[in-house]
Design an enzyme around this catalytic site. Structure first.
Site, short mmCIF file in Angstrom:
data_model
loop_
_atom_site.label_atom_id
_atom_site.label_comp_id
_atom_site.label_asym_id
_atom_site.label_seq_id
_atom_site.Cartn_x
_atom_site.Cartn_y
_atom_site.Cartn_z
N ASP A 36 3.78 0.17 2.04
CA ASP A 36 2.38 0.01 2.42
C ASP A 36 2.28 -0.06 3.94
O ASP A 36 3.10 -0.71 4.60
CB ASP A 36 1.79 -1.27 1.79
CG ASP A 36 0.27 -1.28 1.82
OD1 ASP A 36 -0.34 -1.15 0.74
OD2 ASP A 36 -0.30 -1.40 2.93
N GLY A 98 -11.14 -5.24 -4.75
CA GLY A 98 -10.35 -4.89 -3.57
C GLY A 98 -9.76 -3.50 -3.58
O GLY A 98 -9.00 -3.14 -2.68
N HIS A 105 -2.72 3.20 -8.18
CA HIS A 105 -1.48 2.83 -7.50
C HIS A 105 -1.14 1.39 -7.82
O HIS A 105 -2.01 0.54 -7.96
CB HIS A 105 -1.61 3.01 -5.97
CG HIS A 105 -2.79 2.30 -5.39
ND1 HIS A 105 -4.06 2.80 -5.48
CD2 HIS A 105 -2.90 1.13 -4.73
CE1 HIS A 105 -4.91 1.97 -4.90
NE2 HIS A 105 -4.22 0.93 -4.45
#
Ligand code: AMP
Length: 123
Positions: A36, A98, A105
């Protein structure tokens, strides 16, 4: 005149296409794993199908349960490699929860140092 139904590719589609750089940690025929870009834990990996067909985990479970199971298995494998095999697996589903990228994913979060980097509610 027919209306166009084309949509903008998601950031993960563009990563799969090689248009945006990423740090890959896993790749198979159908799944990509990357770090990330804005980690929220000492280990924060993302796993997603190469296809952009599924916007969220419920769509994926309904449309291709074997692919969802594959992603869960890869999450364990990556947690074994990058941490101590213990991890949090999160699929944000819907903007109010969110989700910002509507290409399903999994977030794989772990703290191999066990220094409290995975405190409850950190994602
Ligand atoms: P979500 O908010 O659940 O949709 O998760 C999207 C995640 O994608 C966020 O944690 C972002 O930090 C991450 N992200 C966005 N763009 C990139 C990128 N180019 N490379 C890696 N991660 C990204």
């Amino acid at each position: 005149m027919s209306e166009s139904t084309e949509r903008e590719p998601t950031v993960f589609e563009r990563i799969v296409a090689g248009e945006i750089p990423s740090t890959k940690v896993f790749e198979s025929e159908r799944v990509l794993g990357i770090r990330d870009i804005a980690p929220k834990a000492p280990i924060h990996l993302l796993l997603f199908p190469k296809t952009a067909e599924y916007a969220n985990v419920a769509d994926l479970a309904a449309g291709d349960p074997a692919l969802l199971a594959e992603i869960v298995g890869i999450a364990q494998q990556l947690a074994d490699e990058h941490a101590n095999g213990q991890y949090r697996l999160t699929f944000n589903t819907g903007a109010d929860a969110g989700q910002t990228v509507f290409h399903v994913h999994a977030h794989v979060l772990a703290d191999p140092t066990r220094t409290g980097g995975l405190t409850e509610g950190s994602l």
